[in-house]
Design a protein around this motif. Structure first.
Motif, PDB file in Angstrom:
ATOM      1  N   UNK A 139     -17.213  44.313  53.188  1.00  0.00           N
ATOM      2  CA  UNK A 139     -17.472  45.492  54.010  1.00  0.00           C
ATOM      3  C   UNK A 139     -17.078  46.771  53.293  1.00  0.00           C
ATOM      4  N   UNK A 140     -17.015  47.832  54.080  1.00  0.00           N
ATOM      5  CA  UNK A 140     -16.710  49.169  53.567  1.00  0.00           C
ATOM      6  C   UNK A 140     -15.280  49.520  53.923  1.00  0.00           C
ATOM      7  N   UNK A 141     -14.557  50.065  52.961  1.00  0.00           N
ATOM      8  CA  UNK A 141     -13.171  50.446  53.219  1.00  0.00           C
ATOM      9  C   UNK A 141     -12.924  51.854  52.688  1.00  0.00           C
ATOM     10  N   UNK A 142     -11.934  52.515  53.274  1.00  0.00           N
ATOM     11  CA  UNK A 142     -11.629  53.896  52.899  1.00  0.00           C
ATOM     12  C   UNK A 142     -10.182  54.025  52.454  1.00  0.00           C
ATOM     13  N   UNK A 143      -9.968  54.873  51.455  1.00  0.00           N
ATOM     14  CA  UNK A 143      -8.618  55.255  51.020  1.00  0.00           C
ATOM     15  C   UNK A 143      -8.474  56.733  51.347  1.00  0.00           C
ATOM     16  N   UNK A 144      -7.517  57.053  52.198  1.00  0.00           N
ATOM     17  CA  UNK A 144      -7.309  58.443  52.605  1.00  0.00           C
ATOM     18  C   UNK A 144      -6.134  59.027  51.817  1.00  0.00           C
ATOM     19  N   UNK A 145      -6.316  60.234  51.337  1.00  0.00           N
ATOM     20  CA  UNK A 145      -5.327  60.855  50.443  1.00  0.00           C
ATOM     21  C   UNK A 145      -4.795  62.139  51.070  1.00  0.00           C
ATOM     22  N   UNK A 146      -3.480  62.292  50.988  1.00  0.00           N
ATOM     23  CA  UNK A 146      -2.822  63.511  51.483  1.00  0.00           C
ATOM     24  C   UNK A 146      -1.969  64.089  50.355  1.00  0.00           C
ATOM     25  N   UNK A 147      -2.067  65.388  50.146  1.00  0.00           N
ATOM     26  CA  UNK A 147      -1.247  66.053  49.131  1.00  0.00           C
ATOM     27  C   UNK A 147      -0.083  66.759  49.821  1.00  0.00           C
ATOM     28  N   UNK A 148       1.173  66.353  49.572  1.00  0.00           N
ATOM     29  CA  UNK A 148       2.319  67.040  50.179  1.00  0.00           C
ATOM     30  C   UNK A 148       2.553  68.411  49.533  1.00  0.00           C
ATOM     31  N   UNK A 149       3.422  69.196  50.109  1.00  0.00           N
ATOM     32  CA  UNK A 149       3.683  70.561  49.658  1.00  0.00           C
ATOM     33  C   UNK A 149       4.087  70.605  48.184  1.00  0.00           C
ATOM     34  N   UNK A 150       4.942  69.657  47.759  1.00  0.00           N
ATOM     35  CA  UNK A 150       5.428  69.688  46.371  1.00  0.00           C
ATOM     36  C   UNK A 150       4.253  69.590  45.391  1.00  0.00           C
TER      37      UNK A 150
END
Length: 951
Positions: A139-150
């Motif tokens: 199936x289809x999968x997602x990787x979600x990315x978040x950039x913190x303040x640093x």
């Protein structure tokens, strides 16, 4: 959460989806970027002999160490994952179970390892990652990315991203009459302004400065989550994704991984849905309501909001398109006036009156051999009257006007570009070093492997390898050969249509139907133009694909170089394809016909085609209008609407076919924003958008002398085009990566080149294709009374019908016995002259006048263009002053800040000195935000002083 990953075993956390679809499951951290990939789990292995196929040749084997075994014996037989016993004969020599994998499984395993390594490297770079659990067999999968303040602050400093400081300064406006006019204009256009949030005080501007963590106190950081907007955040993450390496295949960055099908897509998220009943307003919804609908076609574009949402590069495209569309308004008005002038003066035009007068019995020579009869010039009355609408003295003025218009448009664009650069803080933008393209890296790796032995021998000269011109030579040779072939193909298509016109005209002339014979010219012209249009549309699509392939085999190093080379190739091929039929009609048709008694034949019995009695300008006008309108309606609008929808439909069908119908208990009912965005079409660049507008710009400027209504049709098309492109960007495409650009790049040079070429082409159209010069010469050199009376008779030569070749005379002509002489359009000596049928003195006089006009017109218009260019400064005066003011304000702001810090430091020194004298114990003192002072009991004034000096 382990290492910023959402572990697949924590099923309780999976049930809770982000309510907005824009955050991680904790509803706090923003999703700045999304990676999507298709996974396929390895099928469970059957015991030997139970329906399992024997390992085939070419299948890979995967070794798995059991219980950490390294060859030592085990008392108990080992078990597989499913609890099944592993017999000793299934173990390898070191107690390792060998699992046979099919090539497909091995490839999937390799992709998974690459993904895991890449995501580990992203986490090491400081990014935070959330993954979907893989619950299906595929199936289809997602990787979600978040950039913190640093990470954001570090990268913003690294890339020198300008951010607004606390300091605001006043923008000085131009005074006097310009200010008054500007205020009146703003009042009049108030209903046309889009209803988008504006800056509270438009007369004030924030002072921007490249972000620095050391000088954080300069910036107005109220909330670290919102200090960097979504577009900037996604841009920073994209830069990290592009430079994060993986060891596998020695690849660098996300582009290589997508090229190798490790990931399917990588994209930033849109700011929610663009329509819906919910009241929460986002920038995407605002853009849709105020910009991306046909219902708001009359409004100005919210350029600042477009730039904020899509980035500077796309913002500049829409700003350029908006200015071009605005500039088409005055040229359309002048074009309509020129056309109406032709309509009004048609009744007073003496040459067309003479041609239509039945009493002037100009018996014309036959248009074809044997089957065509002699004919009267008055039968071409309608063509002559229609030609006057476009072939009149006003078209000369319009050509000069359009040449100056093109110069003024480019000058105004330079000024607007500079203004936008100032307000968007792009004035000091430096070109960043780009990462190499995946294809370049692959080719370089192949070269390294090839030269490995040679490099080992000369290891002391280990220079950084790159592709040289000799590596690219086959690509350059293929480019040269194929581009030449494609241009010849275009000319062949034009020649094919010429042959069609000649043979069809001859075939229709044989018809027994009188109506068919009388409408031969109209039928042939109309059908030939439609064939030309179809050929142009087909070849355009082929040339677009060929240009891309040719650029790829050149292996350019960076994306910018790739884009520039692709643009040049595609423009060259499409330019030749679009304008070749028009060039033929304008400059070649009717020039190589010959004369009665000595015609030029293409094939045996087929004469070269002639211009209509009124000249070729009318036919040029028909050709230009049908090709221009056809391209705009079919290619620019129908293709742009239909093709993305078809692509989306086929991709959806493909996904439904490949994914098995399995229920995913952990999947939330409502699709999240990353699901919705994945369905959208990926953004492939602005080249097609610019290309169609540049070709249109060519139609508007190059042959405008023959078709004054071209700017009007271009304007009507562009009003739709702006909203069509806007709708496509907001609703049908994934959100593009924001790119900071301070200009439109190579497109400006192409526009400038077309503007200069248009002067030369219009000079030749007026001098060679139209009857403007012959009329002028007749009126002032040959007319008895200085009027146009007798002009038609002057341009027609005599031919003795007895000199016609045997077998070419008209058959069954009702009045062949009465005709001694027939007339044909040319300047030749009469049959009774000693030099019969040679070019007359008038021919050479008119030819020299034509050439003199071309030189005079070209130099005059070029001089006026240079004058306009010189008179209009590239940088508006107020912007130039603002840039100087901004620099001085910046220096004052820094000096003031540093002065305050020094005063603060001196006060602390004084306090330290006082405390030292009174014998008080040292204490910790924190001064400002970038300096920290620390005194122990043994601390002395000298040590404090040295610390301050360092600061």
């Amino acid at each position: 959460i382990i290492n910023n990953y959402l572990d697949g075993t924590q099923e309780g956390a999976v049930d809770k989806a982000s309510p907005s679809g824009m955050h991680f499951r904790d509803s706090k951290r923003k999703v700045d970027y999304v990676l999507a990939y298709h996974y396929r789990k390895r099928l469970p292995r059957h015991p030997p002999g139970v329906g399992s196929p024997e390992p085939t040749r070419g299948s890979a084997s995967l070794a798995r160490v059991l219980n950490g075994g390294t060859g030592k014996g085990h008392a108990e037989p080992q078990r597989q994952d499913g609890g099944q016993r592993v017999l000793p004969e299934q173990l390898g020599p070191l107690g390792v179970e060998v699992i046979q994998l099919s090539p497909l499984d091995a490839l999937e395993e390799e992709k998974q390892l690459q993904r895991e390594e890449y995501e580990r490297n992203l986490v090491e770079a400081g990014l935070e990652i959330e993954k979907d659990p893989e619950n299906k067999s595929q199936g289809l999968s997602f990787v979600r990315i978040h950039a913190p303040w640093q990470v954001l602050s570090r990268e913003a400093e690294l890339h020198k991203i300008k951010m607004p400081t606390k300091k605001m300064y006043e923008i000085t406006e131009e005074g006097g009459i310009l200010k008054t006019l500007n205020e009146i204009w703003c009042k009049l256009t108030e209903p046309l302004q889009p209803q988008v949030p504006q800056q509270e005080n438009t007369k004030m501007k924030s002072l921007s400065y490249p972000f620095s963590r050391e000088k954080i106190y300069l910036y107005n950081v109220k909330d670290k989550d919102t200090f960097f907007d979504n577009a900037t955040r996604s841009r920073i993450v994209h830069e990290i994704l592009k430079r994060t390496p993986t060891k596998a295949r020695n690849s660098m960055g996300i582009n290589t991984l997508i090229a190798n099908n490790v990931y399917d897509a990588a994209y930033p998220l849109h700011d929610g849905e663009y329509e819906g009943q919910n009241d929460d307003m986002n920038e995407r919804k605002l853009l849709y309501r105020e910009w991306a609908r046909y219902g708001v076609f009359y409004k100005f574009q919210p350029i600042d909001l477009i730039r904020k949402y899509f980035g500077e590069k796309i913002g500049l495209y829409f700003a350029w398109l908006g200015l071009y569309t605005e500039f088409l308004i005055p040229s359309s008005v002048v074009g309509i006036i020129v056309f109406l002038y032709g309509c009004i003066t048609i009744e007073s035009d003496i040459p067309s009156k003479e041609m239509c007068d039945q009493r002037n019995a100009f018996t014309m020579c036959p248009l074809c051999d044997k089957f065509c009869d002699y004919w009267n010039l008055s039968s071409a009355c309608a063509t002559a009257r229609a030609s006057h609408l476009f072939d009149n003295p006003a078209t000369v003025f319009f050509s000069i006007f359009m040449a100056l218009w093109a110069t003024m448009f480019l000058e105004q664009w330079k000024r607007l570009q500079m203004r936008l650069s100032y307000f968007w803080d792009l004035t000091g933008l430096e070109e960043e070093e780009e990462h190499p393209r995946p294809e370049y890296e692959t080719r370089l790796l192949q070269k390294k492997l090839k030269n490995k032995n040679a490099r080992e021998e000369n290891s002391h000269e280990d220079e950084k390898e790159k592709l040289t011109w000799s590596d690219r030579m086959p690509g350059y040779a293929a480019n040269f050969g194929l581009i030449l072939f494609m241009i010849m193909l275009t000319f062949s298509a034009v020649f094919g249509v010429i042959v069609y016109r000649i043979t069809t005209a001859a075939a229709l002339s044989f018809s027994t139907n009188g109506t068919t014979r009388s409408n031969v010219r109209v039928t042939v012209t109309a059908t030939a133009v439609i064939i030309n249009l179809v050929v142009i549309l087909i070849l355009d699509e082929i040339y677009g694909a060929v240009a891309k392939w040719l650029t790829e085999i050149e292996v350019p190093k960076t994306e910018k170089t790739f884009e520039e080379r692709l643009i040049l190739k595609a423009f060259l091929l499409k330019f030749v394809n679009s304008y070749a039929p028009i060039f033929y009609v304008a400059f070649f048709k009717g020039r190589f016909v010959g004369r009665p008694g000595r015609y030029v034949y293409v094939f045996d019995g087929y004469r070269m085609e002639e211009c209509a009695p009124g000249g070729c300008l009318m036919e040029l006008c028909i050709q230009l209008s049908i090709i221009m309108l056809g391209k705009q309606l079919i290619q620019n609008n129908l293709f742009e609407i239909a093709i993305p929808k078809l692509k989306k439909f086929f991709r959806k069908l493909k996904d439904e076919r490949t994914e098995p119908k399995e229920m995913d208990i952990n999947q939330s009912k409502d699709p999240q924003q990353w699901d919705l965005d994945y369905i959208l079409e990926p953004f492939t660049g602005l080249t097609p958008e610019y290309m169609e507008m540049i070709i249109q710009f060519g139609f508007v400027t190059l042959f405008v002398a023959s078709f004054p209504l071209a700017p009007l049709f271009a304007l009507l098309n562009n009003i739709i085009e702006v909203r069509l492109d806007a709708k496509k960007f907001v609703t049908e495409l994934r959100r593009p990566d924001t790119v900071r650009e301070k200009d439109i790049g190579i497109w400006y040079n192409i526009l400038s080149g077309i503007g200069k070429l248009s002067v030369i082409i219009n000079a030749f159209v007026i001098a060679v294709t139209s009857d403007f010069i012959p009329r002028l010469m007749y009126q002032y050199a040959y007319s008895q009374n200085g009027t146009m009376h007798g002009f038609i008779n002057h341009t027609l030569s005599y031919f003795n019908v007895s000199h016609l070749k045997a077998g070419t005379q008209p058959e069954n002509s009702p009045f062949a016995q009465d005709v001694l002489f027939c007339r044909f359009k040319d300047y030749r000596e009469p049959p009774w002259s000693p030099n019969q049928y040679e070019f007359s003195k008038q021919y050479w006089a008119v030819l020299s006048a034509r050439l003199a006009f071309v030189i005079l017109f070209q130099n005059l218009v070029m001089f006026l263009s240079v004058l306009v260019d010189w008179m209009i400064p590239d940088i508006p005066k107020d912007i130039s002053e603002q840039i100087k003011k901004e620099k001085s304000v910046l220096v004052d702001f820094f000096l003031k800040e540093e002065h305050e810090k020094l005063k603060l430091i001196e006060s602390f020194i004084a306090r330290d000195k006082g405390k030292h004298k009174s014998g008080t114990k040292g204490e910790r003192i924190r001064a400002a935000s970038f300096c920290q002072f620390n005194r122990s009991q043994k601390g002395s004034f000298a040590s404090s002083r040295s610390q301050h000096t360092e600061v």
